[in-house]
Scaffold this motif. Structure first.
Motif, PDB file in Angstrom:
ATOM      1  N   GLN A  58      -7.872   0.630   0.123  1.00  0.00           N
ATOM      2  CA  GLN A  58      -8.406  -0.443   0.953  1.00  0.00           C
ATOM      3  C   GLN A  58      -9.635   0.024   1.726  1.00  0.00           C
ATOM      4  N   ASP A  88      -5.929  -1.313  -4.641  1.00  0.00           N
ATOM      5  CA  ASP A  88      -5.387  -1.919  -3.428  1.00  0.00           C
ATOM      6  C   ASP A  88      -6.356  -2.981  -2.915  1.00  0.00           C
ATOM      7  N   GLU A  89      -6.084  -4.209  -3.218  1.00  0.00           N
ATOM      8  CA  GLU A  89      -6.948  -5.335  -2.861  1.00  0.00           C
ATOM      9  C   GLU A  89      -8.403  -5.057  -3.206  1.00  0.00           C
ATOM     10  N   SER A 112       0.836  -1.194   0.000  1.00  0.00           N
ATOM     11  CA  SER A 112       0.000   0.000   0.000  1.00  0.00           C
ATOM     12  C   SER A 112       0.873   1.248   0.000  1.00  0.00           C
TER      13      SER A 112
HETATM   14 MG   LIG Z   1      -2.193  -2.614   2.286  1.00  0.00          MG
END
Ligand SMILES: [Mg+2]
Ligand SMILES: Nc1ncnc2c1ncn2[C@@H]1O[C@H](COP(=O)(O)OP(=O)(O)OP(=O)(O)O)[C@@H](O)[C@H]1O
Ligand SMILES: Nc1ncnc2c1ncn2[C@@H]1O[C@H](COP(=O)(O)OP(=O)(O)OP(=O)(O)O)[C@@H](O)[C@H]1O
Ligand SMILES: [Mg+2]
Lengths: 254, 273, 337, 273, 254
Positions: free
Chosen positions: E80, E165-166, E43
């Motif tokens: 996220q 991010d994910e 991140s």
């Molecule tokens: Mg992260």
């Protein structure tokens, strides 16, 4: 460690029906994996099991008794977010669970007892791979680290029923395998009943003794909120014959 | 071109920019004061800095004839004691009822409407009743500060307690925490930094009520002196007194910020964390 | 702000008045259009503003945002005059003849004040009254402990157990006198003519605009002539004044009874010319000096000069800042307005 | 046994519990008032409800001889206009500088120390200067309210703007938003509900400053009347006036809550959401 | 649509080194999947690419030029958390991106233009499976629904570089497959360069043209913060020969 029985459960938010006609019987020590489309009501179901909210209709029985009206230490939880306390660092977050267990009145230990709790907490943090981050505050941890902290905290209290809401979603495969091992071990050791929401079907079959699929059986395109989801499939997992690769095998997949 | 919101000044820049408005105000005062004094050298409204300097020496360094005390320090001591007592009691009340009203619905429905209405009562208008109940001495002065500040702290803290994510309270319960333990270990530590913020915002009103209280019946105190000096428009004393009060309040503010930084580092770990 | 500093001839003026028994006629004069009538007569306009806070009105005058104000003699000296604002007392309207008094809860005489705590408005004419009372019993201020008390809270304060003695003025005084635990040990009728209520205006403004003086004096004596009578108009006037000051006719008349109004120009002239006035002002000045009211840096009581009719001067003749002027009242007396 | 924090009273319970403290205060007043009146029937401090009733009829229903107006309504009108102006201006200032100080570091380092110190200056002590600068009329009364309330709103809103998650500001920038667009579409709409909260907490102080200003120079207004009546300690008029002010403030508070609920529903969607 | 070059990048928080000696060359239109242990700095790396933070050492070049010092519409992002605006409902959140693009001055459209933007936004929401939740505020959406909303919002602006991010962590497999399809399609259509953090190695290989593995090469057990992570493996994915099952095959796994 506890049986659970859900009878004709409905949950509505205003005009929107989220869950309908949910019936379920869970044996002592079962590991239920909950899967289903995003937004279908899995987190809502966990909130009901937790007594955080009250169903609009239906009953939930724990060990044959109506569920207590308050959340309590018999049911531990790891939420999707806000699961840890921002004003305590990692080790304090876990130690808090021990302190409350051992000093229910004050919620605080002193001297030797406190040091003992802190070092136990450090061991538990090491178990979830946060041994080096004991002194960090949640704001200083990455998303996956916060989630692991929450797991350590919930396990510290050794609940009879453990509710996990996508606990491993933010973890890398290595850490995830490690966590799978940890959860499986603790589940076997303590005999607790586990409900775990996951989006990873592989994980559901690898860990669960039962996989519960939530889905809508009725659908009104004009009014998407008119009907709720229910348990459409309830699949027992026979681990000895399961053809799904176990979680630890997954690591070597690519 | 960079966006304004992403620009950060240097250390010196920060200091210089921060000092700028103060400098501008001083210059404006100096200009207007000089203009007035050129017209009437005995002008009372905007005395020269030198005149104020003399007045400061007189009140801060020379004992008063009648009582033998040094006026400024005696006044400061008396006022600070009242202020500390008033704010201390208001803080205690605000904390207890803030948590109660924020956390426990039964307490909220019972007390919140009353506290809401109470906070709207102009305290000055009820002074006569306060006197009869508490007398003219210190008690009623401290009480006025408490009445003036506590309802705000109470309501502000209650709002903050209500803002805590519900998940935290549920989580604490799943760890076996009783209401009392939730208060002591989850709620209280998290709203202490906000209490400090609330106290900071209350310093101004607290001084206001202190000065109002001291105007009513007293023999010393910063507010007493300001009102006495107003009797003959001695702005050469009033302005330094006002500056001194402002300085004391600003210092307290700074101290509170430092306490918050040191004691509640987690609350300053960056935006939205 | 267009203060009197830039004097010269101007046509609109601002004068403030505050609620007090001897000054209520001004409010009535405004309501009845008497002030406007007189201003129109001299081709000017006068804005008589009512202020609630007496001290603030004098401060505003001193700072230059008002051309005139109503004040007690001592405050006229210690605030505008000491502040370098050359001030003329246009009208000596009345003096307090029992309007200010000292009350004690247990004591019966001034001598009983020894060692007592006295609540009063410090550095006001009440303070002066206390000093004169103590003097009459051969006591000094060191023999008592003064507690500064806001005049708005006299009645409420007296009701608490913390008050032993209090210097108060009307309307609170007459209310307090009816209490069982209030003994009047001294009042301003024992020092007649020393606490004077005067209308003051900026000297330079007045010099450049004599019309202001004429209009104010003319209006003042016209109201007085109405309210003084006991006919329907007089009673109506006094009732209106009573109402405006927040009381009823009886209450207001009891306040007037302890106020020695100079109802005619002749009475005012006689009082202002009497040799007692310079003596009084000298006393007031000495009191002010000893309490630091002549400016904190004042070296002697003589720093500020005061001028009286007939060329009598008290204090520094080179720094005359307070002038008791009879020009306009004498014009009124002679019927020349 | 259920935990206190999880208990919710019924609708009737809520109403009954909320009314309880008010009833208690009324009963206490009645008892003490009766006791005092039994001792001295002319007691002014705690008049009987009937006496107050008569006074209310006098000020609220009978036109005054002199001007023909009904005192209470004239006073209320005058005060409300001042209050609305003062709060309106303070809100505008608070909003503009709150956003500026909270969002733009350059503005913050320049203005925040000054505003911080300014908010500590006791406004009453500077009233003389205010009246001289702005005259004795409405302007200075409105200005006192503004000076009393704006610094609080400014600081409170700045704190709230700083609390917005940094991710939101970055996200807005990745959508191409300029500083101005961020203010208009991200920051402003999110702090409006807080502005209303801040306004609610400012109502008390605003009335306080209004009354203080009206006590010094005015010929009508609720504060003027209270001050006038205080000389005679006419509590039979003062207490209903205080109750009336409190009622007006409480109504404004209620209206603000309703506005917030209606206009900013998203901000009330549940804890921590 | 943009090339990216990272030269000897270091990132330190106080005494803690998070990233060290990161070197990277990314061609126009590449799809980089970033994997690595939880807390290793993925991140953080995205924050640097976004100009949200400044590296302690090293440079980042975009199309040969130093990266702009501010985040901008050339680089879109899905965080996220906190990725959507709580005061706007789903359709308004997406429409905001269009409004800013079309009225950069005011950031607001009116009348017909506004209605057009809203209905385009509705289409995009339908694309991510949120067609029925247009009027819901983020607080009323489940975790996975919020994440899909954020994706729709970021794509609406058609950035040259997209940072994720994910993004699919909280999605069920069905929805996830759908989202994979959507992202792949948009990536091919627009030619944008994508950086995606994921913990699902399968997903990384299924979507990425390159998989970047972040890990520490040095480790001091006494001072866990002393050394940072770097890119230890940089694996090109040859889609034609890849043996990893494609994302859409995964659905039928159990
Ligand atoms: Mg992260
Ligand atoms: N407080 C609320 N008010 C109104 N609707 C709500 C509320 N909480 C949840 N919902 C709605 O209930 C439905 C189910 O939400 P829930 O969070 O249980 O989904 P989920 O199955 O956990 O999804 P995900 O896998 O994305 O986390 C959603 O459609 C959501 O919009
Ligand atoms: N503001 C900060 N101050 C101090 N340390 C920080 C800060 N932000 C991140 N870190 C640290 O930097 C490291 C990397 O964090 P980052 O969020 O980049 O990890 P990640 O790779 O995204 O992990 P995850 O997969 O769990 O999201 C962590 O050890 C974290 O504790
Ligand atoms: Mg969920």
């Amino acid at each position: 460690m506890a049986t659970l029985r859900v009878e004709n459960l409905w949950m509505e938010y205003g005009a929107q029906t989220v869950l309908e006609r949910v019936n379920l019987d869970v044996a002592d020590g079962a590991f239920c994996a909950l899967v289903g489309a995003s937004g279908c009501g899995k987190s809502t179901f966990l909130r009901l099991l937790l007594s955080q909210e009250r169903p609009t209709r239906g009953t939930i029985l724990m060990d044959g008794q109506p569920l207590p009206q308050d959340p309590g230490p018999d049911r531990g939880v790891v939420f999707q977010r806000y699961s840890v306390f921002p004003h305590l660092n990692a080790v304090q977050n876990v130690a808090l669970a021990l302190e409350i267990a051992r000093a229910p009145g004050l919620g605080r230990l002193f001297g030797k007892a406190r040091r003992a709790a802190l070092s136990e907490a450090e061991v538990m943090l090491a178990d979830v791979g946060l041994g080096h981050a004991c002194g960090h505050y949640p704001a200083e941890l990455s998303g996956g680290m916060q989630q692991r902290l929450a797991i350590a905290q919930a396990l510290a209290r050794k609940p009879r029923i453990l509710l996990l809401d996508e606990p491993f979603g933010a973890l890398d495969p290595g850490t995830r395998t490690q966590m799978h091992g940890l959860i499986s071990r603790l589940w076997r050791e303590t005999g607790m009943t586990v409900f775990m929401v996951t989006h990873d079907i592989r994980e559901a079959f690898a860990l669960g003794t039962r996989v519960l699929v939530f889905d809508k059986t009725r659908h009104d395109p004009q009014a998407p909120g008119a009907y709720g989801a229910t348990i459409t499939y309830d699949l027992p997992v026979d681990r000895s014959t399961s053809k799904v690769p176990s979680a630890s095998e997954e690591k070597s997949a690519p | 071109m960079r966006r304004l919101i992403n620009l950060r000044p240097s250390r010196q820049g920060t200091f210089f920019l921060g000092a700028l408005p103060f400098a501008i105000v001083l210059v404006i005062y100096f200009v207007f004061s000089s203009l007035r004094l050129a017209e009437n050298p005995a002008d009372k409204l905007m005395p020269a800095f030198s005149t104020m300097g003399e007045a400061i020496v007189r009140v801060a360094a020379e004992p008063e004839q009648r009582s033998g005390t040094i006026v400024l320090w005696a006044d400061t001591g008396a006022s600070l004691v009242r202020l500390a007592l008033g704010l201390g009691i208001a803080t205690a009340i605000g904390l207890v009822f803030g948590i109660l009203n924020g956390l426990i619905v039964y307490a909220r429905v019972t007390l919140a409407p009353f506290v809401g209405v109470l906070s709207m009562v102009p305290p000055m208008a009820l002074l006569p009743i306060l006197f009869i109940m508490l007398g003219l001495e210190e008690t009623s002065k401290v009480a006025l500060i408490v009445i003036g500040v506590a309802p705000y702290l109470m309501r502000d803290l209650a709002l903050r307690v209500e803002e805590l994510p519900g998940e935290q309270l549920v989580k604490a319960q799943t760890l076996g925490a009783s209401t009392w333990v939730i208060v002591a270990r989850v709620v209280l530590p998290q709203i202490l930094p906000r209490l400090i913020d609330g106290l900071r915002l209350s310093l101004g009103p607290a001084w206001l009520f202190l000065i109002a209280a001291e105007a009513i019946a007293s023999t010393e105190g910063l507010g007493y002196r300001i009102f006495l000096m107003r009797r003959y428009m001695a702005m050469d004393v009033i302005l330094p007194y006002v500056a001194w009060i402002t300085f004391l309040a600003a210092i307290s503010d700074w101290v509170l910020v430092q306490i918050s930084r040191r004691a509640f580092g987690w609350a300053h770990l960056g935006r939205g964390a | 702000a267009g203060g009197p500093a830039e004097a010269a001839t101007k046509t609109s003026f601002k004068v403030a008045w505050t609620i007090y028994a001897g000054w209520m006629p001004w409010g009535y004069a405004v309501d009845q259009g008497i002030v406007k009538k007189w201003a129109d007569k001299y081709g000017i306009s006068i804005d008589m503003v009512q202020m609630n806070d007496y001290i603030e009105s004098i401060n505003q005058y001193t700072a230059g945002s008002l051309d005139g104000v109503l004040a007690a003699n001592m405050d006229a000296l210690t605030i505008p005059a000491v502040g370098g604002v050359d001030t003329t007392s246009l009208i000596n309207g009345d003096f307090s003849n029992g309007n200010d008094g000292i009350l004690m809860k247990t004591g019966k005489t001034v001598a009983d004040l020894k060692g007592a705590k006295v609540n009063l408005v410090e550095l006001s004419v009440s303070h002066y009254l206390l000093a004169r009372a103590l003097e009459s019993a051969s006591l000094s201020e060191r023999d008592v402990k003064t507690v500064n008390t806001s005049d708005a809270d006299f009645i409420a304060a007296y009701g608490t157990g913390d008050v032993q003695a209090m210097v108060a003025w009307n309307p609170a005084l007459s209310d307090l006198k009816t209490r069982k635990d209030a003994n009047l040990v001294f009042d301003s009728s024992k020092i007649p003519g020393e606490i004077i209520d005067i209308a003051i205006v900026n000297t330079a403004t007045l010099k450049d605009n004599p019309a202001l003086g004429k209009a104010l004096v003319g209006a003042w004596f016209e109201v007085l002539s109405i309210m003084q009578k006991n006919d329907a108009a007089g009673i109506a006037a006094r009732t209106a004044m009573a109402k405006a000051s927040g009381t009823d006719l009886a209450g207001y008349e009891s306040q007037l009874a302890t106020t020695r109004m100079f109802y005619t120009p002749a009475e005012a002239v006689a009082f202002t010319k009497s040799p007692q006035l310079p003596e009084t002002m000298k006393r007031v000045r000495d009191f002010s000096f000893s309490h630091g009211l002549l400016g904190n840096g004042a070296k002697s009581a003589d720093v500020v000069g005061m001028e009286f009719p007939g060329g009598v001067v008290v204090g520094d003749p080179k720094n005359i800042k307070l002038r008791f002027d009879l020009t306009f009242v004498e014009m009124a007396a002679a019927g020349k307005l």
